[in-house]
Scaffold this active site. Sequence first.
Site, PDB file in Angstrom:
ATOM      1  NE  ARG A 123      29.535 100.901  38.824  1.00  0.00           N
ATOM      2  CZ  ARG A 123      29.549  99.563  38.627  1.00  0.00           C
ATOM      3  NH1 ARG A 123      28.553  99.773  37.648  1.00  0.00           N
ATOM      4  NH2 ARG A 123      30.622  98.772  37.921  1.00  0.00           N
ATOM      5  CE  LYS A 144      27.473 107.181  61.004  1.00  0.00           C
ATOM      6  NZ  LYS A 144      28.124 107.008  62.707  1.00  0.00           N
ATOM      7  CD  GLU A 186      21.136 105.656  70.223  1.00  0.00           C
ATOM      8  OE1 GLU A 186      21.147 107.055  69.884  1.00  0.00           O
ATOM      9  OE2 GLU A 186      21.531 105.146  69.789  1.00  0.00           O
ATOM     10  CE  LYS A 228      21.614 110.576  62.867  1.00  0.00           C
ATOM     11  NZ  LYS A 228      21.576 108.833  63.298  1.00  0.00           N
ATOM     12  CD  GLU A 238      30.231 109.166  62.426  1.00  0.00           C
ATOM     13  OE1 GLU A 238      31.190 109.053  63.117  1.00  0.00           O
ATOM     14  OE2 GLU A 238      30.046 109.416  62.096  1.00  0.00           O
ATOM     15  NE  ARG A 242      26.042 111.662  60.894  1.00  0.00           N
ATOM     16  CZ  ARG A 242      26.006 111.113  59.711  1.00  0.00           C
ATOM     17  NH1 ARG A 242      25.157 111.596  58.835  1.00  0.00           N
ATOM     18  NH2 ARG A 242      24.882 109.705  60.061  1.00  0.00           N
ATOM     19  CG  ASN A 246      29.391 108.120  66.675  1.00  0.00           C
ATOM     20  OD1 ASN A 246      28.969 106.956  66.178  1.00  0.00           O
ATOM     21  ND2 ASN A 246      30.754 108.566  66.181  1.00  0.00           N
ATOM     22  CG  HIS A 249      26.632 104.795  69.279  1.00  0.00           C
ATOM     23  ND1 HIS A 249      26.110 106.104  70.669  1.00  0.00           N
ATOM     24  CD2 HIS A 249      25.604 104.262  68.883  1.00  0.00           C
ATOM     25  CE1 HIS A 249      25.136 105.847  69.897  1.00  0.00           C
ATOM     26  NE2 HIS A 249      25.333 105.332  69.051  1.00  0.00           N
ATOM     27  CG  HIS A 253      29.092  99.692  67.887  1.00  0.00           C
ATOM     28  ND1 HIS A 253      29.848 100.891  67.251  1.00  0.00           N
ATOM     29  CD2 HIS A 253      27.505 100.203  68.188  1.00  0.00           C
ATOM     30  CE1 HIS A 253      28.558 101.572  67.004  1.00  0.00           C
ATOM     31  NE2 HIS A 253      27.551 101.220  67.330  1.00  0.00           N
ATOM     32  CG  HIS A 266      22.032 100.207  69.374  1.00  0.00           C
ATOM     33  ND1 HIS A 266      23.246 100.590  69.263  1.00  0.00           N
ATOM     34  CD2 HIS A 266      21.366 101.383  69.028  1.00  0.00           C
ATOM     35  CE1 HIS A 266      23.767 101.095  68.504  1.00  0.00           C
ATOM     36  NE2 HIS A 266      22.653 101.903  68.673  1.00  0.00           N
TER      37      HIS A 266
END
Length: 367
Positions: A123, A144, A186, A228, A238, A242, A246, A249, A253, A266
Amino acid sequence: MKTLNVDLGERSYPIYIGSGLLAKTGSHLAQHGVSSKSPIMVITDDQIAPYYLQIVKDSLEQAGYKVVSAVVQSGETSKSLTVYTEMMTLAIEGGLDRSSAILALGGGVVGDLAGFVAATYMRGIRFVQIPTTILAHDSSVGGKVAVNHPLAKNIIGAFHQPEFVLYDVDTLKTLPPREVSAGLAEMLKHGLIQDEEFAYWCEEHANKLLSLDKDSLVYGLLRGCSIKADIVSQDERENGIRATLNLGHTIGHAIEAIAGYGKFLHGEAISIGMVGAAQLGVLRGADPVLYTTTRRMLESLNLPTSLPADMSTDDILAAMMHDKKFREGLMVFIIPTKIGEVVVANDVRVQDVRDVIDGLKERGVNA
């Protein structure tokens, strides 16, 4: 060594950026109170391991830690539930407990995978990001972590902040040129969303960045990480600002998923996505110079700005429906209004997106 702080209250952590830091991994871990009585797991990939795994293991063992190491195949295909299960098995067999930590030694794939293992093992146990790519200056900051599903990138994930980020710029000298450019996508992205001056700095220093000039890299990485870190500090999960991170993205993606993870790096897919976002910005009233400048900046870093003609527009649109940024029947896009400024738009027409994707193709439309 330069230090930045990600301010998240009790989950705050530092980002260390400098030269020769890998050999100090063990001492940094001890300084952050990670027990040497419990095993430490290092996850890396087969491209990074020959260069840097032994340095990190030696540093940890000299500091009194027992080390379990795992080497996965380089590339996006390792962000899978199959590899995740293999990492869980190694952690259990290695005797990791609640006081253990997992170290991610590598690029964004390793960071996402190792972080998700750490977030879900018992956990949640501690983990450390040790990025070895330029691209990972973005992915290693913010907590993330995720693995992919065949239908959608990063759909299986969590928010799990690292103890710290240890960024040794010496590791960047072994990057192939294509990986360098992908990472710089990025870096430039941070300027495009929030810092016009930095965006132009990236273009003006493109040759130095591409040749891995250390002073230019340290400045660029510091500025990118600080942008960032500032955004994450304001919006950890987010729910607001935030989302601006993206930029590029939503399309990017989808390109990765349709092309097959690994065909486009990427950063390459995000580069094409940022050109598409700029096109959407112009369609919504921005000055056309936004598109031409964005494309020129990306091309200065040797990044792709168009799609193969045979890539299906329908398939790309379908992949977007699985993206986390598709909510309540609407596509959520981050759209630039000018260099250094973006807005979150949730009212983007599907036909406009279709037109933009068609416009990204190198030759004609094949949808």
